[in-house]
Write a protein that holds these residues in place. Structure first.
Motif, short mmCIF file in Angstrom:
data_model
loop_
_atom_site.label_atom_id
_atom_site.label_comp_id
_atom_site.label_asym_id
_atom_site.label_seq_id
_atom_site.Cartn_x
_atom_site.Cartn_y
_atom_site.Cartn_z
N THR A 1 -4.49 -4.09 8.57
CA THR A 1 -3.90 -4.41 8.10
C THR A 1 -2.12 -4.43 8.05
O THR A 1 -1.77 -4.25 6.98
CB THR A 1 -4.40 -4.81 6.64
N GLY B 1 -6.83 -5.12 0.46
CA GLY B 1 -5.49 -4.49 0.07
C GLY B 1 -4.71 -4.54 1.88
O GLY B 1 -5.25 -4.71 3.06
N GLY B 2 -4.20 -4.05 2.29
CA GLY B 2 -3.14 -3.27 1.14
C GLY B 2 -3.85 -2.47 0.58
O GLY B 2 -5.66 -2.18 0.62
N GLU C 1 -8.84 2.55 -1.10
CA GLU C 1 -8.91 3.95 -0.39
C GLU C 1 -9.31 5.21 -1.42
O GLU C 1 -9.34 5.89 -1.09
CB GLU C 1 -7.35 4.09 -0.06
N ARG D 1 0.17 4.32 0.92
CA ARG D 1 -0.25 4.93 2.14
C ARG D 1 0.03 4.57 3.72
O ARG D 1 0.11 3.20 3.66
CB ARG D 1 -1.85 5.34 2.13
N ARG D 2 -0.14 5.01 4.69
CA ARG D 2 0.37 4.95 5.71
C ARG D 2 -0.49 5.59 6.73
O ARG D 2 0.05 5.15 8.07
CB ARG D 2 1.66 5.46 6.01
N CYS D 3 -1.95 5.27 6.71
CA CYS D 3 -3.13 5.87 7.83
C CYS D 3 -3.16 5.08 9.24
O CYS D 3 -2.41 4.02 9.59
CB CYS D 3 -4.35 4.62 7.14
N CYS E 1 0.85 -0.88 -0.32
CA CYS E 1 0.32 -0.06 -0.42
C CYS E 1 0.68 0.97 0.44
O CYS E 1 2.19 1.08 0.22
CB CYS E 1 -1.15 0.19 1.35
N LYS F 1 -10.20 9.56 2.31
CA LYS F 1 -9.77 9.12 3.24
C LYS F 1 -9.09 10.92 3.54
O LYS F 1 -7.81 11.57 3.48
CB LYS F 1 -8.12 8.87 2.43
N TYR G 1 -4.48 4.49 11.72
CA TYR G 1 -5.93 3.14 12.41
C TYR G 1 -5.40 1.91 11.37
O TYR G 1 -6.61 1.15 11.84
CB TYR G 1 -7.24 3.63 11.58
N CYS G 2 -4.80 1.66 10.45
CA CYS G 2 -4.37 0.87 9.53
C CYS G 2 -4.58 -0.41 10.45
O CYS G 2 -3.54 -1.09 11.49
CB CYS G 2 -3.24 0.78 8.67
N LEU H 1 1.01 -4.01 4.45
CA LEU H 1 1.85 -2.59 3.90
C LEU H 1 2.82 -3.00 2.69
O LEU H 1 3.58 -1.74 1.69
CB LEU H 1 1.70 -2.09 5.22
S1 SF4 Z 1 -4.13 -0.22 4.27
FE1 SF4 Z 1 -6.01 1.03 4.21
S2 SF4 Z 1 -6.05 1.43 5.83
FE2 SF4 Z 1 -3.85 0.29 5.68
S3 SF4 Z 1 -2.30 2.05 4.99
FE3 SF4 Z 1 -3.43 1.02 3.17
S4 SF4 Z 1 -5.09 2.52 2.73
FE4 SF4 Z 1 -4.50 3.24 5.16
#
Ligand code: SF4
Length: 277
Positions: free
Chosen positions: A56, A111-112, A140, A49-51, A47, A162, A53-54, A60
């Motif tokens: 999963t 995902g991811g 996302e 992103r690095r949310c 992924c 997001k 609250y992720c 990543l």
């Molecule tokens: S997998 Fe989803 S929640 Fe996790 S960082 Fe990527 S977009 Fe954000």
């Protein structure tokens, strides 16, 4: 053609696209408007992103191996395989995990961020559709150019908006709007999800609602009668987020959104409430 027919019956391309997976398993969908539907989850790895609250985090960064449960996810996986894997292999595992379509006729691409592997998913989606599966893309919502490749092969899309105050990362609002417009104009089931944290910025939330309201009023055809639902998903504590939003805050946001949107719902991650993966 039904799910019961074997993959070998398909007119498969000579060279199958390859993708990197985290896991495959059968479970119940726990989010959005498809809650409760048995699905085979195909989780890609990686992924951008690095949310904050992720939930999963393991998916990543590119994983070297994928875990495959050939049915309901209980105990250790039946297979652990090296990445990358071919679309044809994945279609075969999906058939087995779904009980040849008898336990589940939906497949979730999740995902991811699955759209990072758009070509692979387009090929896999075409195969699975020919086998009789319905496909949900969970994304996302920030990669419209890649969505274009996959959209013809999916039946449903769950797209996030997001919000920076919740993810801790910037949002390209123009790309998000382009993405949602493509979904809104496609003949697919769809919903939009906003993860709600206790510190969500109300101004950002209202901007997202306004974006959806503009899409809602500009739609024609079937979408006018089947508008995209807005799902407010209270965050499940994970990674750097420990606090959940209050019901007072959630109801306040619902009342704001309802002033402009026809279908607004609060749906927590139900699979976690019933302790499913
Ligand atoms: S997998 Fe989803 S929640 Fe996790 S960082 Fe990527 S977009 Fe954000």
């Amino acid at each position: 053609m039904t799910c019961k027919q074997v993959v070998g019956d398909l007119m498969l391309p000579k060279v199958s696209a390859k993708g990197n997976l985290s896991e495959i398993y059968l479970s119940l969908q726990g989010e959005g408007i498809w809650v409760g539907i048995p699905m085979v989850f195909v989780r890609t790895t990686g992924c951008y992103r690095r949310c904050r609250y992720c939930d999963t985090e393991f998916a990543l960064v590119a994983e070297k191996r994928a875990r495959i449960w050939l049915g309901w996810r209980r105990g250790e996986p039946e297979l652990i395989v090296d990445n990358p894997v071919t679309a044809q292999q994945v279609a075969e595992w999906v058939l087995q995990a779904s009980g040849q379509g008898n336990l589940a006729n939906w497949v979730s691409f999740t995902g991811g961020e699955p759209l990072l592997q758009a070509e692979f998913l387009a090929e896999l989606g075409a195969m699975l559709k020919r086998l009789g599966f319905r496909i949900l893309l969970e994304t996302e919502g920030g990669l419209p150019d890649r969505l274009e490749k996959v959209l013809p092969f999916v039946n449903a899309v769950a797209a996030d908006i997001k919000l920076p105050s919740t993810t801790g990362e910037p949002l390209n609002w123009n790309e998000a709007e382009r993405f949602l417009r493509m979904v809104a104009e496609a003949p697919v089931q769809a919903c939009v999800k906003i993860v709600v944290t206790a510190d969500i910025d109300e101004g950002e939330f209202e901007r997202a609602v306004e974006l959806l309201a503009q899409l809602q009023t500009s739609q024609s055809g079937f979408r006018r009668f089947c508008p995209m639902a807005l799902i407010l998903q209270p965050v499940t504590p994970a990674r750097f987020v420990t606090e959940t939003p209050s019901m007072k805050l959630l109801l306040h946001l619902v009342s704001l959104a309802q002033q402009k949107l026809v279908d607004v719902r609060i749906v927590p991650q139900v699979h976690k409430l019933v302790q499913l993966p």
